[in-house]
Scaffold this motif. Sequence first.
Motif, PDB file in Angstrom:
ATOM      1  N   ARG A  40      -2.545  -6.619   6.034  1.00  0.00           N
ATOM      2  CA  ARG A  40      -1.994  -5.334   6.486  1.00  0.00           C
ATOM      3  C   ARG A  40      -1.833  -4.439   5.259  1.00  0.00           C
ATOM      4  O   ARG A  40      -1.029  -4.729   4.369  1.00  0.00           O
ATOM      5  CB  ARG A  40      -0.650  -5.526   7.203  1.00  0.00           C
ATOM      6  N   ILE A  41      -2.616  -3.371   5.213  1.00  0.00           N
ATOM      7  CA  ILE A  41      -2.681  -2.503   4.032  1.00  0.00           C
ATOM      8  C   ILE A  41      -2.314  -1.078   4.416  1.00  0.00           C
ATOM      9  O   ILE A  41      -2.794  -0.550   5.428  1.00  0.00           O
ATOM     10  CB  ILE A  41      -4.097  -2.517   3.419  1.00  0.00           C
ATOM     11  N   VAL A  42      -1.477  -0.456   3.598  1.00  0.00           N
ATOM     12  CA  VAL A  42      -1.224   0.985   3.695  1.00  0.00           C
ATOM     13  C   VAL A  42      -1.868   1.641   2.479  1.00  0.00           C
ATOM     14  O   VAL A  42      -1.685   1.171   1.347  1.00  0.00           O
ATOM     15  CB  VAL A  42       0.281   1.298   3.747  1.00  0.00           C
ATOM     16  N   SER A  43      -2.624   2.707   2.699  1.00  0.00           N
ATOM     17  CA  SER A  43      -3.239   3.470   1.609  1.00  0.00           C
ATOM     18  C   SER A  43      -2.685   4.888   1.631  1.00  0.00           C
ATOM     19  O   SER A  43      -2.719   5.560   2.670  1.00  0.00           O
ATOM     20  CB  SER A  43      -4.762   3.504   1.756  1.00  0.00           C
ATOM     21  N   LEU A  44      -2.182   5.339   0.487  1.00  0.00           N
ATOM     22  CA  LEU A  44      -1.604   6.682   0.403  1.00  0.00           C
ATOM     23  C   LEU A  44      -2.408   7.599  -0.504  1.00  0.00           C
ATOM     24  O   LEU A  44      -1.872   8.549  -1.074  1.00  0.00           O
ATOM     25  CB  LEU A  44      -0.150   6.581  -0.083  1.00  0.00           C
ATOM     26  N   LEU A  45      -3.696   7.316  -0.626  1.00  0.00           N
ATOM     27  CA  LEU A  45      -4.608   8.157  -1.389  1.00  0.00           C
ATOM     28  C   LEU A  45      -5.957   8.122  -0.693  1.00  0.00           C
ATOM     29  O   LEU A  45      -6.491   7.039  -0.442  1.00  0.00           O
ATOM     30  CB  LEU A  45      -4.717   7.634  -2.825  1.00  0.00           C
ATOM     31  N   PRO A  46      -6.532   9.292  -0.354  1.00  0.00           N
ATOM     32  CA  PRO A  46      -7.784   9.300   0.408  1.00  0.00           C
ATOM     33  C   PRO A  46      -8.909   8.498  -0.232  1.00  0.00           C
ATOM     34  O   PRO A  46      -9.647   7.796   0.466  1.00  0.00           O
ATOM     35  CB  PRO A  46      -8.140  10.787   0.491  1.00  0.00           C
ATOM     36  N   SER A  47      -9.039   8.581  -1.561  1.00  0.00           N
ATOM     37  CA  SER A  47     -10.121   7.843  -2.221  1.00  0.00           C
ATOM     38  C   SER A  47      -9.925   6.338  -2.086  1.00  0.00           C
ATOM     39  O   SER A  47     -10.899   5.586  -1.976  1.00  0.00           O
ATOM     40  CB  SER A  47     -10.214   8.237  -3.697  1.00  0.00           C
ATOM     41  N   LEU A  48      -8.667   5.890  -2.060  1.00  0.00           N
ATOM     42  CA  LEU A  48      -8.396   4.459  -1.893  1.00  0.00           C
ATOM     43  C   LEU A  48      -8.659   4.030  -0.455  1.00  0.00           C
ATOM     44  O   LEU A  48      -9.182   2.940  -0.202  1.00  0.00           O
ATOM     45  CB  LEU A  48      -6.963   4.138  -2.300  1.00  0.00           C
ATOM     46  N   LEU A  61      -6.406  -1.709   7.412  1.00  0.00           N
ATOM     47  CA  LEU A  61      -5.525  -0.562   7.203  1.00  0.00           C
ATOM     48  C   LEU A  61      -4.637  -0.366   8.418  1.00  0.00           C
ATOM     49  O   LEU A  61      -5.118  -0.301   9.551  1.00  0.00           O
ATOM     50  CB  LEU A  61      -6.356   0.707   6.956  1.00  0.00           C
ATOM     51  N   VAL A  62      -3.325  -0.243   8.166  1.00  0.00           N
ATOM     52  CA  VAL A  62      -2.384  -0.020   9.268  1.00  0.00           C
ATOM     53  C   VAL A  62      -1.703   1.337   9.169  1.00  0.00           C
ATOM     54  O   VAL A  62      -1.000   1.752  10.093  1.00  0.00           O
ATOM     55  CB  VAL A  62      -1.318  -1.141   9.312  1.00  0.00           C
ATOM     56  N   GLY A  63      -1.906   2.051   8.068  1.00  0.00           N
ATOM     57  CA  GLY A  63      -1.341   3.377   7.892  1.00  0.00           C
ATOM     58  C   GLY A  63      -1.939   4.044   6.671  1.00  0.00           C
ATOM     59  O   GLY A  63      -2.352   3.354   5.732  1.00  0.00           O
ATOM     60  N   VAL A  64      -1.985   5.391   6.695  1.00  0.00           N
ATOM     61  CA  VAL A  64      -2.587   6.152   5.593  1.00  0.00           C
ATOM     62  C   VAL A  64      -1.794   7.438   5.362  1.00  0.00           C
ATOM     63  O   VAL A  64      -0.941   7.814   6.167  1.00  0.00           O
ATOM     64  CB  VAL A  64      -4.067   6.505   5.893  1.00  0.00           C
ATOM     65  N   ASP A  65      -2.106   8.118   4.255  1.00  0.00           N
ATOM     66  CA  ASP A  65      -1.492   9.420   3.999  1.00  0.00           C
ATOM     67  C   ASP A  65      -2.127  10.467   4.921  1.00  0.00           C
ATOM     68  O   ASP A  65      -3.162  10.228   5.544  1.00  0.00           O
ATOM     69  CB  ASP A  65      -1.709   9.824   2.534  1.00  0.00           C
ATOM     70  N   ARG A  66      -1.514  11.634   4.990  1.00  0.00           N
ATOM     71  CA  ARG A  66      -1.984  12.659   5.936  1.00  0.00           C
ATOM     72  C   ARG A  66      -3.365  13.211   5.578  1.00  0.00           C
ATOM     73  O   ARG A  66      -4.048  13.792   6.425  1.00  0.00           O
ATOM     74  CB  ARG A  66      -0.991  13.804   6.037  1.00  0.00           C
ATOM     75  N   PHE A  67      -3.789  13.039   4.325  1.00  0.00           N
ATOM     76  CA  PHE A  67      -5.057  13.614   3.900  1.00  0.00           C
ATOM     77  C   PHE A  67      -6.244  12.677   4.121  1.00  0.00           C
ATOM     78  O   PHE A  67      -7.395  13.095   3.995  1.00  0.00           O
ATOM     79  CB  PHE A  67      -4.984  14.012   2.423  1.00  0.00           C
ATOM     80  N   SER A  68      -5.980  11.424   4.427  1.00  0.00           N
ATOM     81  CA  SER A  68      -7.066  10.462   4.650  1.00  0.00           C
ATOM     82  C   SER A  68      -7.720  10.754   6.004  1.00  0.00           C
ATOM     83  O   SER A  68      -7.149  10.451   7.052  1.00  0.00           O
ATOM     84  CB  SER A  68      -6.534   9.026   4.606  1.00  0.00           C
ATOM     85  N   ASN A  69      -8.914  11.332   5.953  1.00  0.00           N
ATOM     86  CA  ASN A  69      -9.601  11.736   7.191  1.00  0.00           C
ATOM     87  C   ASN A  69     -11.025  11.187   7.277  1.00  0.00           C
ATOM     88  O   ASN A  69     -11.808  11.621   8.109  1.00  0.00           O
ATOM     89  CB  ASN A  69      -9.626  13.264   7.316  1.00  0.00           C
ATOM     90  N   LEU A  77      -5.318   6.334  12.479  1.00  0.00           N
ATOM     91  CA  LEU A  77      -4.226   5.510  11.955  1.00  0.00           C
ATOM     92  C   LEU A  77      -2.942   6.327  11.819  1.00  0.00           C
ATOM     93  O   LEU A  77      -2.993   7.554  11.683  1.00  0.00           O
ATOM     94  CB  LEU A  77      -4.620   4.938  10.596  1.00  0.00           C
ATOM     95  N   PRO A  78      -1.787   5.668  11.830  1.00  0.00           N
ATOM     96  CA  PRO A  78      -0.530   6.388  11.612  1.00  0.00           C
ATOM     97  C   PRO A  78      -0.552   7.147  10.289  1.00  0.00           C
ATOM     98  O   PRO A  78      -0.925   6.596   9.252  1.00  0.00           O
ATOM     99  CB  PRO A  78       0.515   5.265  11.582  1.00  0.00           C
ATOM    100  N   LYS A  79      -0.144   8.425  10.329  1.00  0.00           N
ATOM    101  CA  LYS A  79      -0.091   9.252   9.130  1.00  0.00           C
ATOM    102  C   LYS A  79       1.327   9.229   8.570  1.00  0.00           C
ATOM    103  O   LYS A  79       2.297   9.462   9.288  1.00  0.00           O
ATOM    104  CB  LYS A  79      -0.512  10.686   9.455  1.00  0.00           C
ATOM    105  N   LEU A  80       1.421   8.965   7.269  1.00  0.00           N
ATOM    106  CA  LEU A  80       2.720   8.697   6.646  1.00  0.00           C
ATOM    107  C   LEU A  80       3.129   9.759   5.638  1.00  0.00           C
ATOM    108  O   LEU A  80       3.988   9.526   4.794  1.00  0.00           O
ATOM    109  CB  LEU A  80       2.676   7.320   5.972  1.00  0.00           C
ATOM    110  N   GLY A  81       2.544  10.950   5.726  1.00  0.00           N
ATOM    111  CA  GLY A  81       2.907  12.029   4.822  1.00  0.00           C
ATOM    112  C   GLY A  81       2.056  12.061   3.577  1.00  0.00           C
ATOM    113  O   GLY A  81       0.955  11.503   3.531  1.00  0.00           O
ATOM    114  N   GLY A  82       2.586  12.747   2.546  1.00  0.00           N
ATOM    115  CA  GLY A  82       1.843  12.902   1.300  1.00  0.00           C
ATOM    116  C   GLY A  82       2.651  12.420   0.111  1.00  0.00           C
ATOM    117  O   GLY A  82       3.627  11.672   0.253  1.00  0.00           O
ATOM    118  N   LEU A  83       2.273  12.887  -1.075  1.00  0.00           N
ATOM    119  CA  LEU A  83       2.937  12.449  -2.302  1.00  0.00           C
ATOM    120  C   LEU A  83       4.420  12.796  -2.319  1.00  0.00           C
ATOM    121  O   LEU A  83       5.249  12.034  -2.804  1.00  0.00           O
ATOM    122  CB  LEU A  83       2.264  13.099  -3.514  1.00  0.00           C
ATOM    123  N   GLU A  84       4.759  13.963  -1.787  1.00  0.00           N
ATOM    124  CA  GLU A  84       6.123  14.454  -1.881  1.00  0.00           C
ATOM    125  C   GLU A  84       6.991  14.069  -0.688  1.00  0.00           C
ATOM    126  O   GLU A  84       8.218  14.155  -0.765  1.00  0.00           O
ATOM    127  CB  GLU A  84       6.111  15.998  -2.016  1.00  0.00           C
TER     128      GLU A  84
END
Length: 305
Positions: A40-48, A61-69, A77-84
Motif C-alpha cells: 500500500r503506497i501513497v505518492s505525493l509527487l506526480p513524478s513519483l 497506489l492507494v492515494g496520491v497528491d492532487r497534481f498526480s493525473n 485514486l483518493p487525492k490528498l492535497g499538495g505540499l502545503e
Amino acid sequence: MTRRLLAAPLLALAALAQAAPITLKDDRGATVTLPGVPQRIVSLLPSLTETVCELGDCAKLVGVDRFSNFPERAQKLPKLGGLEDTAVEALAALKPDVVLLGVSARIVDRLESLGIKVIALEPKRMTDVQRVIGTVGQVLERPDEARRLWNRIDGHIAQSAATLPAAARGLTVYYEVDSAPYAAGAASFMGEILTRLGARNIVPPELGPFPKLNPEFIVRADPQVIMVGQRSAPGLPQRPGWAGLQAVKNQRLCVWVPAESDVLVRPGPRMSEAAALMARCLRQAAAGPVPLPTAAFTAPPGGMR
C-alpha cells in the motif's frame, strides 16, 4: 501430489523473499527500513506516481497528491492535497506501508510521528532522476525494471537529439516555468535536456536549477527562442522590453498546452517525451515562426504542477 509437494517450498521461499526487510537512504540522508515490499503506497509527487506506475506497480497506489493525473488510473485514486495542505488524517486512514514524497514536503515529521514510513526524494538534475528511479525500483524490488526504464529514457533523449538539423542547434533559449519569472536553468533536468539537444540556455548553471530572475536579465540575454506554458503566455510580448526580443520579433515562442507542460516539468518516466517536445520546438524555430496552440487553456484533472 508431487507437483504440490514441489510447489510448497517454492511458495514458502517467495513469501520469505517478499517479507525480507528493505533498507535504503533517502534524499534527506535518512535511513529507512521497510519490513518488506510495500503493498500500500501513497505518492505525493506526480513524478513519483508516474515512476511507480511505469515500474509496474500502479495497483499498489492507494492515494496520491492532487497534481498526480497520469496515468489515467491515478486520476481515480483518493487525492490528498499538495505540499502545503496534505490531508494527513485522510492519508493515515489509508494505512500506507510507505509514503513517497518530495524533500520539501512539510509533513515528513508529522507522518513519522504517526509511525508512517516516509521516503523523501528530490529529483532536480538528470543524475537525480536516475537515482530516484533506482530508489523506487529498490522499494518495489524491481531493480532490473528501473535500470531498463532509465536506459530507455536516456536512449530516447539521444534519439531526439539525433533528429535535429544543424540549423536547430546552438539556438539560445529561455524556458519559463513560472511568470514570477522562474526559469529552468542549465543545472535543472529540463536545462540538461536542452543542452543535450544542442540548445544554449541563457540561464547559466551557477544560478541553480530553477532560479527567480530579474526580468532585465532576460531582456539583456535576448533569447532566440522562448518556451513557456499556455497559462503564462498571454501578455508576454507586452512585458517591458520584451517586444524587442529576438524570440518575440521572430515569433519563436513555443507555448505548451497543459498536457505538454505536465510532461515537461516532471522529472520522471516521461522525460523522453519532454525531449521530443523540446526538439519539435527547436526544429520549428529554426524553420521560421512557431505556430501557437489553437485550443483554449484547460487545466488537466487535478490541476497543474
